[in-house]
Motif scaffolding. Structure first.
Motif, PDB file in Angstrom:
ATOM      1  N   MET A 197       0.827  -1.198   0.000  1.00  0.00           N
ATOM      2  CA  MET A 197       0.000   0.000   0.000  1.00  0.00           C
ATOM      3  C   MET A 197       0.864   1.251   0.000  1.00  0.00           C
ATOM      4  O   MET A 197       0.557   2.243  -0.650  1.00  0.00           O
ATOM      5  CB  MET A 197      -0.924   0.002   1.215  1.00  0.00           C
ATOM      6  CG  MET A 197      -2.014   1.037   1.075  1.00  0.00           C
ATOM      7  SD  MET A 197      -3.098   1.195   2.469  1.00  0.00           S
ATOM      8  CE  MET A 197      -3.677  -0.440   2.736  1.00  0.00           C
ATOM      9  N   ASN A 198       1.983   1.180   0.687  1.00  0.00           N
ATOM     10  CA  ASN A 198       2.839   2.352   0.821  1.00  0.00           C
ATOM     11  C   ASN A 198       3.617   2.594  -0.470  1.00  0.00           C
ATOM     12  O   ASN A 198       4.268   1.705  -1.008  1.00  0.00           O
ATOM     13  CB  ASN A 198       3.806   2.112   1.983  1.00  0.00           C
ATOM     14  CG  ASN A 198       4.566   3.359   2.320  1.00  0.00           C
ATOM     15  OD1 ASN A 198       5.039   4.062   1.440  1.00  0.00           O
ATOM     16  ND2 ASN A 198       4.689   3.634   3.595  1.00  0.00           N
ATOM     17  N   SER A 199       3.540   3.840  -0.941  1.00  0.00           N
ATOM     18  CA  SER A 199       4.194   4.177  -2.210  1.00  0.00           C
ATOM     19  C   SER A 199       5.712   4.006  -2.134  1.00  0.00           C
ATOM     20  O   SER A 199       6.340   3.625  -3.119  1.00  0.00           O
ATOM     21  CB  SER A 199       3.842   5.619  -2.566  1.00  0.00           C
ATOM     22  OG  SER A 199       4.424   5.986  -3.767  1.00  0.00           O
ATOM     23  N   ASP A 200       6.290   4.272  -0.985  1.00  0.00           N
ATOM     24  CA  ASP A 200       7.749   4.142  -0.858  1.00  0.00           C
ATOM     25  C   ASP A 200       8.179   2.674  -0.930  1.00  0.00           C
ATOM     26  O   ASP A 200       9.196   2.341  -1.521  1.00  0.00           O
ATOM     27  CB  ASP A 200       8.226   4.736   0.470  1.00  0.00           C
ATOM     28  CG  ASP A 200       7.987   6.230   0.514  1.00  0.00           C
ATOM     29  OD1 ASP A 200       7.986   6.842  -0.571  1.00  0.00           O
ATOM     30  OD2 ASP A 200       7.796   6.789   1.608  1.00  0.00           O
ATOM     31  N   TYR A 201       7.383   1.805  -0.313  1.00  0.00           N
ATOM     32  CA  TYR A 201       7.744   0.381  -0.297  1.00  0.00           C
ATOM     33  C   TYR A 201       7.733  -0.204  -1.701  1.00  0.00           C
ATOM     34  O   TYR A 201       8.448  -1.149  -1.982  1.00  0.00           O
ATOM     35  CB  TYR A 201       6.787  -0.416   0.597  1.00  0.00           C
ATOM     36  CG  TYR A 201       6.881  -0.099   2.059  1.00  0.00           C
ATOM     37  CD1 TYR A 201       7.890   0.725   2.548  1.00  0.00           C
ATOM     38  CD2 TYR A 201       5.968  -0.609   2.963  1.00  0.00           C
ATOM     39  CE1 TYR A 201       7.973   1.031   3.890  1.00  0.00           C
ATOM     40  CE2 TYR A 201       6.044  -0.312   4.311  1.00  0.00           C
ATOM     41  CZ  TYR A 201       7.043   0.511   4.761  1.00  0.00           C
ATOM     42  OH  TYR A 201       7.118   0.808   6.093  1.00  0.00           O
ATOM     43  N   LYS A 202       6.864   0.354  -2.569  1.00  0.00           N
ATOM     44  CA  LYS A 202       6.767  -0.186  -3.922  1.00  0.00           C
ATOM     45  C   LYS A 202       8.036   0.099  -4.723  1.00  0.00           C
ATOM     46  O   LYS A 202       8.205  -0.424  -5.810  1.00  0.00           O
ATOM     47  CB  LYS A 202       5.556   0.415  -4.629  1.00  0.00           C
ATOM     48  CG  LYS A 202       4.239  -0.144  -4.113  1.00  0.00           C
ATOM     49  CD  LYS A 202       3.101   0.106  -5.069  1.00  0.00           C
ATOM     50  CE  LYS A 202       2.432   1.428  -4.852  1.00  0.00           C
ATOM     51  NZ  LYS A 202       1.246   1.375  -4.007  1.00  0.00           N
TER      52      LYS A 202
ATOM     53  N   TRP B 164      13.724  -5.235  -2.518  1.00  0.00           N
ATOM     54  CA  TRP B 164      13.545  -6.479  -1.751  1.00  0.00           C
ATOM     55  C   TRP B 164      12.125  -6.623  -1.230  1.00  0.00           C
ATOM     56  O   TRP B 164      11.631  -7.729  -1.057  1.00  0.00           O
ATOM     57  CB  TRP B 164      14.596  -6.616  -0.645  1.00  0.00           C
ATOM     58  CG  TRP B 164      14.483  -5.659   0.494  1.00  0.00           C
ATOM     59  CD1 TRP B 164      15.117  -4.470   0.614  1.00  0.00           C
ATOM     60  CD2 TRP B 164      13.715  -5.821   1.693  1.00  0.00           C
ATOM     61  NE1 TRP B 164      14.782  -3.870   1.790  1.00  0.00           N
ATOM     62  CE2 TRP B 164      13.933  -4.675   2.487  1.00  0.00           C
ATOM     63  CE3 TRP B 164      12.862  -6.829   2.168  1.00  0.00           C
ATOM     64  CZ2 TRP B 164      13.324  -4.505   3.732  1.00  0.00           C
ATOM     65  CZ3 TRP B 164      12.260  -6.651   3.414  1.00  0.00           C
ATOM     66  CH2 TRP B 164      12.506  -5.506   4.172  1.00  0.00           C
ATOM     67  N   PHE B 165      11.436  -5.508  -1.042  1.00  0.00           N
ATOM     68  CA  PHE B 165      10.019  -5.579  -0.665  1.00  0.00           C
ATOM     69  C   PHE B 165       9.204  -6.201  -1.796  1.00  0.00           C
ATOM     70  O   PHE B 165       8.366  -7.077  -1.582  1.00  0.00           O
ATOM     71  CB  PHE B 165       9.483  -4.165  -0.401  1.00  0.00           C
ATOM     72  CG  PHE B 165       9.269  -3.880   1.052  1.00  0.00           C
ATOM     73  CD1 PHE B 165       8.153  -4.363   1.694  1.00  0.00           C
ATOM     74  CD2 PHE B 165      10.181  -3.124   1.762  1.00  0.00           C
ATOM     75  CE1 PHE B 165       7.956  -4.098   3.038  1.00  0.00           C
ATOM     76  CE2 PHE B 165       9.991  -2.868   3.096  1.00  0.00           C
ATOM     77  CZ  PHE B 165       8.880  -3.354   3.742  1.00  0.00           C
ATOM     78  N   VAL B 166       9.488  -5.728  -3.015  1.00  0.00           N
ATOM     79  CA  VAL B 166       8.740  -6.234  -4.167  1.00  0.00           C
ATOM     80  C   VAL B 166       9.057  -7.708  -4.391  1.00  0.00           C
ATOM     81  O   VAL B 166       8.160  -8.515  -4.670  1.00  0.00           O
ATOM     82  CB  VAL B 166       9.068  -5.394  -5.418  1.00  0.00           C
ATOM     83  CG1 VAL B 166       8.329  -5.929  -6.628  1.00  0.00           C
ATOM     84  CG2 VAL B 166       8.706  -3.934  -5.193  1.00  0.00           C
ATOM     85  N   VAL B 167      10.331  -8.081  -4.222  1.00  0.00           N
ATOM     86  CA  VAL B 167      10.712  -9.481  -4.422  1.00  0.00           C
ATOM     87  C   VAL B 167      10.030 -10.371  -3.384  1.00  0.00           C
ATOM     88  O   VAL B 167       9.426 -11.394  -3.719  1.00  0.00           O
ATOM     89  CB  VAL B 167      12.246  -9.638  -4.341  1.00  0.00           C
ATOM     90  CG1 VAL B 167      12.635 -11.107  -4.309  1.00  0.00           C
ATOM     91  CG2 VAL B 167      12.905  -8.949  -5.518  1.00  0.00           C
TER      92      VAL B 167
END
Lengths: 447, 175
Positions: free
Chosen positions: A362-367, A371-374
């Motif tokens: 949900m968080n734009s920064d995490y996208k 490694w978050f996406v992976v």
């Protein structure tokens, strides 16, 4: 820049295939070959658990399959019918494991193909930089599709019992399947499958050819032609994908039907496909091969993963809730068998495919964090494997399911094959399209 | 806070963006920029911090979900668990699918409306509010940059004219 298929990855994928094949073969070898063997196995399993609950399990089996004619006959007949039934389920297990994994990886490349066609038809400005990656992933379409096709042909030839409607003995006693025989008959089934696959593979072949020709030409005629065939493909795809989902998945439960099933399967393959694009892109970028792919491209892919995960959940829930609410017995059996025997995979996949991506992406920064996406991507892919598992297994192996050797073998084998074919195809051409009219916009893309 | 401000007027958003960067590089404090439409990247150029309104929306959504669950758990399960068409009103979980549409809608409702109200409050917007517009042309096709004056009036004026301002005026604050 040109990608070279590294030896490490090549050997890794071959190891995956070999280990997977060994596990699959083990699955086939250890499957019981006679009713007696199946009985012995069940008895042994019950002894392991102390044998206390054997009777309860048997009773549940009789209940769920109480619609068979066995009820009228006397006890001995009932027991024999039941043993036969369990035997078929246990025999089906390695076949189902093979089919679920084969279909899952095939569906990833088909989902990527649909995404690719949409990007072309929509003339999206951000994605042309990723076209070669998508084309690399769809290279799996032809071999993967042929494997699925071969399994389907083997099923209608009675080498296995995956599709009950393909068994004339079953159809003889089943008025419902007889009523559907105009559509669900082996010949027509195989012809349809051949048409679907031929259409998809043909689009992939021509679109790739035009895409490469565009790099060499000095006008945009190839690009325009590609735009037109992509739009036409999407029309074809929408119809054939829907029918494919009835044929290749819904017909495992030939007594059951659902109208939004095609969309549901589509959402599953679409999100898996987009996730795979993101994973391959991040992998190649980490090798320094995609210097112009920036975190806005990753952000867009992650946004698609997020949005389509929610779309999938919407369809999952719509299908479930409509059936749960009305609770018409002929429809509800589908969910009753799943909730009774597949509680953890059935609801667990909802956590993996909905709640996890919802909160993490949900968080734009995490996208933008690779490694978050992976991490989310791997979980989404596993979740959608479980989705296919939940759609196929209850109809073929019933309560005799495990996530054991044959299932893991299927995943490993097809993962290895997928990696081998995809990365081999990626190494064939430059990773950056040269003179796509939108490539400059895509290079500068920033969100 | 300076008692005098300079108003520099521009007629192009690209020129304005460059002017903002230049003025900031010269370490002058830009108090406000008035534009007729959103200028992409202006907030970054001015060095404004990110908005936190999305975070409030998330929290409001959680609140809406809680309200929905509490309300329906009390009404349908605890207060009067009637048998309505055979639906299982024994526990919230058993009848959950029937509540999901309301849970979803209330989450969206709370998130959307409370976020909008938060936006109004934070940006001080309400009916009958007196417009704070230093120059009417900024609602049409002009851009206005407001900079505080700290005894460097002539130098600042020079700088602003250099950046392409078509008009530079010094005003008493709150005049």
């Amino acid at each position: 820049m040109r990608y070279t298929f590294s030896n490490r990855l090549k050997i890794g994928s071959i190891i995956l295939m070999v280990v997977g094949a060994i596990c699959l073969v083990t699955g086939f070898v250890t499957a019981p070959s006679s009713v007696e063997e199946a009985k012995a196995k069940i008895a042994a399993a019950h002894d392991d658990h102390g044998g206390g609950h054997g009777e309860v399990v048997d009773h549940a089996v009789a209940d769920t399959h109480g619609n068979s004619h066995a009820e009228d006959s006397h006890d001995a007949g009932h027991d024999a019918a039941h043993d036969e039934h369990v035997f078929h389920q246990m025999q089906n297990r390695p076949w189902s494991a093979l089919y679920v994994a084969a279909f899952f990886f095939f569906m990833i490349s088909l989902g990527v193909l649909a995404f690719y066609a949409i990007q072309r038809a929509a003339q999206a400005g951000w994605s042309p930089i990723l076209f070669r990656i998508m084309e690399g992933i769809t290279a799996y379409l032809a071999p993967g599709g042929i494997i699925v096709f071969v399994i389907l042909v083997m099923s209608v030839l009675h080498i296995n019992h995956l599709f009950t409607w393909a068994d004339p003995e079953v159809v003889k006693h089943d008025a419902l399947i007889q009523g559907k025989a105009g559509y669900l008959n082996p010949t027509f089934f195989i012809i349809r499958a051949a048409i679907f696959l031929a259409g998809w593979i043909a689009y992939r072949f021509y679109s790739r050819k035009l895409s490469l020709a565009q790099d060499q030409s000095d006008d945009n005629s190839n690009f325009k032609k590609n735009f037109r065939i992509s739009a036409a493909f999407l029309v074809f795809y929408l119809v054939t994908e829907s029918m494919m989902s009835w044929d290749w998945i819904m017909s495992f439960d030939p007594h059951w039907f659902s109208t939004l099933f095609g969309w549901y399967v589509f959402a599953s393959m679409f999100v898996s496909g987009i996730t795979t694009i993101a994973l391959v892109t991040i992998y190649l970028k980490s090798k320094g091969l995609l210097p112009e792919v920036n975190n806005s491209h990753i952000h867009d892919l992650a946004k698609f993963m997020f949005g389509v995960s929610i779309f999938w959940t919407y369809l999952w829930f719509s299908q479930f809730m409509l059936i749960w609410y009305a609770n018409i017995p002929e429809e509800a059996v589908y969910y009753i068998s799943r909730i009774e025997h597949y509680k953890l995979p059935f609801f667990g996949m909802l956590v993996l495919n909905f709640i996890f991506p919802l909160l993490v992406l949900m968080n734009s920064d995490y996208k933008r964090v690779n490694w978050f996406v992976v991490m989310t991507g791997i979980i989404i892919l596993f979740g959608h494997y479980m989705d296919v598992f939940n759609m196929v297994m209850p109809a073929t192996v019933g309560e005799n399911w495990h996530l054991g050797v044959p299932e893991i073998g299927g995943i490993l084998f097809f993962a290895g094959l997928f990696i081998f074919i995809v990365f081999n195809a990626l190494s064939k051409e430059d990773l950056m399209p040269k003179r796509n009219p939108l490539i400059e916009e895509s290079r500068q893309f920033h969100y | 806070m300076a008692s005098k401000v300079i108003h520099a007027i521009y007629n192009d958003d690209d020129i304005l963006m460059n002017a903002v960067k230049k003025v900031r590089a010269e370490r002058h404090h830009i108090e406000e920029v008035y534009t007729p439409f959103p200028v992409h990247g202006l907030d970054k150029a001015m060095g404004l911090s990110d908005t936190r309104i999305a975070i409030t929306a998330f929290l409001y959504g959680c609140l809406g979900l809680t309200v929905a669950i509490t309300m329906m758990n009390f009404i349908m399960i605890e207060d009067w668990p009637q048998d309505i068409g055979g639906k299982p009103s024994f526990s919230y979980l058993e009848n959950l699918p029937a509540f999901v549409p309301i849970m979803f809608e209330l989450t969206v409702f709370f998130a959307a409306h409370l976020m909008v109200i938060t936006f109004y409050l934070r940006s001080k917007m309400w009916p009958f509010k007196e417009a704070e517009n230093p120059d009417k042309r900024t609602t049409d096709d002009h851009f206005l940059m407001e900079i505080g004056v700290h005894g460097n009036e002539a130098e600042l004026k020079e700088l602003l004219l250099d950046t392409g301002a078509i008009e530079v005026t010094v005003k008493e604050k709150n005049a």
